[in-house]
Design a protein around this motif. Sequence first.
Motif, PDB file in Angstrom:
ATOM      1  N   ARG A 184       2.926   9.410   2.495  1.00  0.00           N
ATOM      2  CA  ARG A 184       1.495   9.537   2.786  1.00  0.00           C
ATOM      3  C   ARG A 184       1.213   9.689   4.276  1.00  0.00           C
ATOM      4  O   ARG A 184       0.184  10.251   4.658  1.00  0.00           O
ATOM      5  N   GLY A 185       2.076   9.164   5.105  1.00  0.00           N
ATOM      6  CA  GLY A 185       1.977   9.371   6.546  1.00  0.00           C
ATOM      7  C   GLY A 185       0.645   8.973   7.147  1.00  0.00           C
ATOM      8  O   GLY A 185       0.098   7.898   6.868  1.00  0.00           O
ATOM      9  N   ASP A 186       0.077   9.864   7.959  1.00  0.00           N
ATOM     10  CA  ASP A 186      -1.155   9.589   8.692  1.00  0.00           C
ATOM     11  C   ASP A 186      -2.389   9.545   7.796  1.00  0.00           C
ATOM     12  O   ASP A 186      -3.482   9.208   8.272  1.00  0.00           O
ATOM     13  N   ARG A 187      -2.232   9.896   6.524  1.00  0.00           N
ATOM     14  CA  ARG A 187      -3.382   9.851   5.626  1.00  0.00           C
ATOM     15  C   ARG A 187      -3.789   8.416   5.303  1.00  0.00           C
ATOM     16  O   ARG A 187      -4.929   8.146   4.912  1.00  0.00           O
ATOM     17  N   LEU A 188      -2.867   7.472   5.451  1.00  0.00           N
ATOM     18  CA  LEU A 188      -3.167   6.066   5.171  1.00  0.00           C
ATOM     19  C   LEU A 188      -4.057   5.480   6.257  1.00  0.00           C
ATOM     20  O   LEU A 188      -3.934   5.823   7.430  1.00  0.00           O
ATOM     21  N   LYS A 189      -4.942   4.576   5.852  1.00  0.00           N
ATOM     22  CA  LYS A 189      -5.831   3.890   6.797  1.00  0.00           C
ATOM     23  C   LYS A 189      -5.219   2.535   7.163  1.00  0.00           C
ATOM     24  O   LYS A 189      -5.272   1.591   6.382  1.00  0.00           O
ATOM     25  N   PRO A 190      -4.607   2.438   8.357  1.00  0.00           N
ATOM     26  CA  PRO A 190      -3.854   1.226   8.707  1.00  0.00           C
ATOM     27  C   PRO A 190      -4.715  -0.008   8.904  1.00  0.00           C
ATOM     28  O   PRO A 190      -4.198  -1.130   8.894  1.00  0.00           O
ATOM     29  N   GLU A 191      -6.020   0.170   9.092  1.00  0.00           N
ATOM     30  CA  GLU A 191      -6.870  -0.998   9.340  1.00  0.00           C
ATOM     31  C   GLU A 191      -7.135  -1.817   8.081  1.00  0.00           C
ATOM     32  O   GLU A 191      -7.694  -2.920   8.160  1.00  0.00           O
ATOM     33  N   VAL A 192      -6.746  -1.307   6.919  1.00  0.00           N
ATOM     34  CA  VAL A 192      -6.939  -2.012   5.651  1.00  0.00           C
ATOM     35  C   VAL A 192      -5.583  -2.462   5.124  1.00  0.00           C
ATOM     36  O   VAL A 192      -4.624  -1.685   5.139  1.00  0.00           O
ATOM     37  N   PRO A 193      -5.445  -3.719   4.671  1.00  0.00           N
ATOM     38  CA  PRO A 193      -4.163  -4.165   4.107  1.00  0.00           C
ATOM     39  C   PRO A 193      -3.900  -3.487   2.756  1.00  0.00           C
ATOM     40  O   PRO A 193      -4.456  -3.880   1.737  1.00  0.00           O
ATOM     41  N   LEU A 194      -3.036  -2.486   2.767  1.00  0.00           N
ATOM     42  CA  LEU A 194      -2.789  -1.670   1.573  1.00  0.00           C
ATOM     43  C   LEU A 194      -1.606  -2.153   0.740  1.00  0.00           C
ATOM     44  O   LEU A 194      -1.428  -1.694  -0.388  1.00  0.00           O
ATOM     45  N   PHE A 195      -0.807  -3.060   1.286  1.00  0.00           N
ATOM     46  CA  PHE A 195       0.477  -3.369   0.663  1.00  0.00           C
ATOM     47  C   PHE A 195       0.562  -4.799   0.132  1.00  0.00           C
ATOM     48  O   PHE A 195       1.632  -5.409   0.127  1.00  0.00           O
ATOM     49  N   GLU A 196      -0.571  -5.339  -0.298  1.00  0.00           N
ATOM     50  CA  GLU A 196      -0.608  -6.715  -0.799  1.00  0.00           C
ATOM     51  C   GLU A 196      -0.810  -6.783  -2.313  1.00  0.00           C
ATOM     52  O   GLU A 196      -1.194  -7.824  -2.847  1.00  0.00           O
ATOM     53  N   GLY A 197      -0.575  -5.674  -3.008  1.00  0.00           N
ATOM     54  CA  GLY A 197      -0.689  -5.678  -4.466  1.00  0.00           C
ATOM     55  C   GLY A 197      -2.088  -5.400  -4.988  1.00  0.00           C
ATOM     56  O   GLY A 197      -2.317  -5.482  -6.205  1.00  0.00           O
TER      57      GLY A 197
END
Length: 265
Positions: A182-195
Amino acid sequence: MFDRLPFLNRAPSVAVIRLKGLIASGARGPLNDQLLAPTIERAFRRGKPVAVALLINSPGGSPVQSSLIAARIRRLAAERSVPVFAFVEDVAASGGYWLACAADEIHADESSVIGSIGVISSGFGAQIFLSRQGIERRVHTAGKSKSMLDPFRPEDPQDVEKLEALLGDIHTSFINHVKARRGDRLKPEVPLFEGEVWLGRRAQDLGLIDGISHLVPFMKARFGDKVRFRQYGPRRGIAQRLGAAVIDDALGGIEERAAFARFGL
């Protein structure tokens, strides 16, 4: 002259692979690399498709099988120079989202459930029940970790620590796969990897998917109204057709329904 030769003006074709159900090896689930390998190979190699579309409806399952299937799709996409598009139906969660990330673009319905980028291990402890029934279980091992997480013994904190380390390593692999695809399309300011899971529009805002659209209209807009669709799915073996795998299928179906139920489906 050449315009009159129909084989020189064939409409473009899109190979459609349906990925529905639990991801598990053997009879426990309909999605595993061994079962899907011939289907995926045919989809990429037959008839020179202009694209391969993945129709995904999966609550997840085995991280290993998810990785094997996704890796096969990416290898063939590179070898054949064919773009891959994923279209999510009800859910692409956990391993289902791992599969979706094998595509170059991911599209979903507004109400599709997306995400669950995490790892889970669950079980039961039966040692109190056995004790109340007057049952003594005897286990002998060579290797002190051989009986790790034995459900008939009290939980050992050291076993839990080892399990959490294993789950953490798998989670890291999952995260790395998502970030790589997904690269730069992801929004890093939101915790996306917590299930967590999100519905289509919110998943698009977070960069987990690329758009809200469905297979046929999207492909017609991309490749023209005359685009053709070739459907590909795993072939059932003779044992399954004759009903020899009825019990395994029933047990797998129960597990699959329980996995979908986690997302209200």
